[in-house]
Motif scaffolding. Structure first.
Motif, PDB file in Angstrom:
ATOM      1  N   PRO A  35      -8.067  -0.152   0.720  1.00  0.00           N
ATOM      2  CA  PRO A  35      -8.947  -0.573   1.821  1.00  0.00           C
ATOM      3  C   PRO A  35      -9.089  -2.094   1.850  1.00  0.00           C
ATOM      4  N   ASP A  36      -9.012  -2.638   3.025  1.00  0.00           N
ATOM      5  CA  ASP A  36      -9.204  -4.080   3.245  1.00  0.00           C
ATOM      6  C   ASP A  36      -8.428  -4.919   2.230  1.00  0.00           C
ATOM      7  N   ALA A  37      -7.139  -4.652   2.142  1.00  0.00           N
ATOM      8  CA  ALA A  37      -6.294  -5.338   1.151  1.00  0.00           C
ATOM      9  C   ALA A  37      -6.127  -6.824   1.447  1.00  0.00           C
ATOM     10  N   TYR A  38      -6.514  -7.266   2.634  1.00  0.00           N
ATOM     11  CA  TYR A  38      -6.438  -8.682   2.996  1.00  0.00           C
ATOM     12  C   TYR A  38      -7.826  -9.323   2.993  1.00  0.00           C
ATOM     13  N   ALA A  39      -8.752  -8.754   2.237  1.00  0.00           N
ATOM     14  CA  ALA A  39     -10.109  -9.306   2.180  1.00  0.00           C
ATOM     15  C   ALA A  39     -10.129 -10.754   1.698  1.00  0.00           C
ATOM     16  N   SER A  40      -9.184 -11.120   0.824  1.00  0.00           N
ATOM     17  CA  SER A  40      -9.196 -12.473   0.268  1.00  0.00           C
ATOM     18  C   SER A  40      -8.868 -13.544   1.284  1.00  0.00           C
ATOM     19  N   VAL A  41      -8.285 -13.186   2.436  1.00  0.00           N
ATOM     20  CA  VAL A  41      -7.989 -14.193   3.461  1.00  0.00           C
ATOM     21  C   VAL A  41      -9.036 -14.210   4.576  1.00  0.00           C
ATOM     22  N   ARG A  42      -9.949 -13.264   4.551  1.00  0.00           N
ATOM     23  CA  ARG A  42     -10.906 -13.175   5.663  1.00  0.00           C
ATOM     24  C   ARG A  42     -11.771 -14.425   5.834  1.00  0.00           C
ATOM     25  N   PRO A  43     -12.108 -15.165   4.744  1.00  0.00           N
ATOM     26  CA  PRO A  43     -12.857 -16.414   4.975  1.00  0.00           C
ATOM     27  C   PRO A  43     -12.131 -17.387   5.890  1.00  0.00           C
ATOM     28  N   LEU A  44     -10.814 -17.292   5.991  1.00  0.00           N
ATOM     29  CA  LEU A  44     -10.046 -18.188   6.861  1.00  0.00           C
ATOM     30  C   LEU A  44     -10.114 -17.780   8.323  1.00  0.00           C
ATOM     31  N   LEU A  45     -10.668 -16.613   8.603  1.00  0.00           N
ATOM     32  CA  LEU A  45     -10.774 -16.154   9.978  1.00  0.00           C
ATOM     33  C   LEU A  45     -12.010 -16.709  10.676  1.00  0.00           C
ATOM     34  N   GLY A  46     -12.954 -17.242   9.866  1.00  0.00           N
ATOM     35  CA  GLY A  46     -14.214 -17.717  10.443  1.00  0.00           C
ATOM     36  C   GLY A  46     -14.093 -19.051  11.140  1.00  0.00           C
TER      37      GLY A  46
END
Length: 496
Positions: free
Chosen positions: A485-496
């Protein structure tokens, strides 16, 4: 079929003669017919050099398609990790077709088709790589096509009186050739999946968002896709600057007087992305690549996908974990990076200040391995990995599957750029695999990845749960592979 057993196929421009070769793996179809270097357009030289592709005129007799055709890549660009040979010649707009059944099937009985678009930063790469041989897709019931297209300034440079996005027009012309001719090679023109890696993955996403391309394919696979979406103004500024440095007018007439070698020399600086140029590349896109011209590409691909373009087509999208990490973990940067403050590293990689603390928190495991690993992961995230959750999010409920390739190379200890390609094509025994993957890469992982690709091309489902905005899940290819689940969670801060 000729008297000596060579397969022959009649295309709409003439007859081509291929060659049989064995498949590998001991299952499925035991042999594959290769038809190499079939021209889909006239050679883009002389008056046609900076023109839109012109369909190939019919020929008399039989065209012997026993060897790869000319490539747009010239010489050794010194940047590719995949063995992609340069082949001299003018007829660079050609396709290679690999099929287990080179004959026209009964209506509705054609095999699914995979069309591969090579990478290389839009200025390098070649469809003649042994890694792109479709024999093992043929073994598993998939007709495979690899396409050539114009590169660098010839393919993507702005010229005052020339059609824009000539390389993109080459993709469209090649796909239209497939639509018209693939049934003669045993394929089904109603079941075409486009796939590509790096710039080729970017090409796939570009086509997915293009209104004029929608009828040419039915599914898409983007491996480590790189989008450029350069603005028309940026493309024009680069084109005018190149022409000025060449001392000519930025017109077809002017640029036609400049030798190809000179153009390649002039574009080299712009297409070599150094650390100093990363911020501009992240902000404005590459200088040579698909351009938002208001015509062929009416809006940026990300906007098109957000607006629902290609939502009726299933998409598999993912990356390797450490795409360009070796830029910091190998060579001079491995010595310099540990001396640079973390904030300065992230600033150089265009990570906004507001995102740095959340990003470091989400990547604490990578940061603990040192600044070189952190810089490599941040570069990989900014250039490649952030696009996966972003595009999956844009597509909402459209059929989308995401993945990560996490198996570390036995040579470098990282899941680096291009490492997944020989697994995708099931060619671990091919040339030049060991320098990138190390000795004895796991065949079981290749079987899994290749089988997932075959399943997607054949039945539009790679075999793991679809990703959805309310519950993103990815297949993580490793030993063992898992659904995460949500294997790309570590890049999500870059989406903000």
């Amino acid at each position: 079929m000729t008297a000596d057993g060579h397969p022959e196929v009649a295309t709409d421009a003439g007859v081509v003669r291929g060659r049989w070769r064995p498949t590998t793996g001991g299952r499925g179809a035991p042999r594959s017919a290769a038809f190499l270097g079939i021209p889909f357009a006239e050679p883009p030289v002389g008056d046609l050099r900076f023109a839109a592709p012109v369909p190939k005129a019919p020929w008399e007799g039989v065209l012997d398609a026993a060897a790869y055709g000319a490539t747009a890549q010239r010489g050794d660009p010194g940047v590719v990790l995949i063995p992609e040979p340069s082949i001299p010649g003018d007829s660079t707009l050609n396709v290679n077709v690999f099929t287990p059944s080179p004959e026209r099937p009964a209506v509705g009985a054609g095999l699914p088709v995979l069309v591969w678009i090579h990478g290389g930063g839009y200025f390098a790469g070649s469809p003649a790589s042994p890694w792109y041989d479709g024999r093992n897709f043929n073994r598993d019931g998939v007709v495979t096509v690899t396409i050539s297209y114009r590169l660098g300034f010839d393919g993507f440079g702005w010229i005052e009186d020339a059609p824009s996005n000539r390389g993109v027009r080459d993709w469209l012309a090649a796909l239209d050739w497939v639509r018209r001719n693939i049934a003669a090679f045993g394929g089904d023109p109603g079941r075409v999946t486009i796939a590509g890696q790096s710039a080729g993955g970017g090409a796939v996403l570009t086509l997915l968002g293009m209104p004029v391309a929608q009828h040419l394919f039915h599914g898409a696979i983007a491996l480590s896709g790189v989008l450029t979406d350069a603005s028309a103004a940026r493309a024009e500024a680069f084109g005018r600057d190149l022409a000025a440095r060449a001392g000519i007018a930025p017109t077809r007439a002017g640029l036609s007087t400049v030798l190809e070698e000179r153009i390649l020399d002039l574009q080299k600086k712009a297409t070599s992305i150094g650390i100093r140029g990363l911020r501009a590349a992240f902000t404005h896109g590459l200088q040579l690549g698909p351009t938002v011209d208001g015509d062929l590409l009416p809006r940026p691909t990300t906007e098109a996908l957000r607006g629902g373009a290609g939502a009726d087509k299933p998409l598999v999208i993912g990356t390797v974990d450490d795409e360009f990490a070796m830029a910091f973990t190998e060579g001079p940067m491995a010595r310099i990076t540990p001396l640079v403050p973390t904030g300065a590293i992230l600033a150089a990689l265009a990570v906004p200040k507001r995102q740095r603390a959340p990003y470091l928190a989400a990547n604490s495991d990578i940061a603990a391995r040192g600044k070189a690993r952190l810089a490599g992961r941040a570069l990989s995230d900014k250039m490649f990995r952030v696009s996966v959750p972003r595009i999956a999010g844009f597509r909402g409920d459209a059929p989308t599957w995401t993945y990560r390739f996490s198996w570390p190379s036995g040579r470098f200890g990282l899941a680096g750029h291009c490492l997944d390609v020989p697994f995708f094509f099931d060619c671990l025994d091919g040339s030049a695999v060991e320098p990138l993957a190390g000795a004895h890469p796991p065949q079981s992982l290749s079987d899994e990845i290749h089988s997932a690709a075959v399943a997607f091309v054949t039945a539009q489902d790679p075999g793991w749960p679809r990703s959805a905005a309310g519950g993103p899940v990815s297949r993580v290819f490793d030993l063992p592979s898992t659904n995460r689940p949500d294997a790309y969670a570590s890049v999500r801060p870059l989406l903000g």
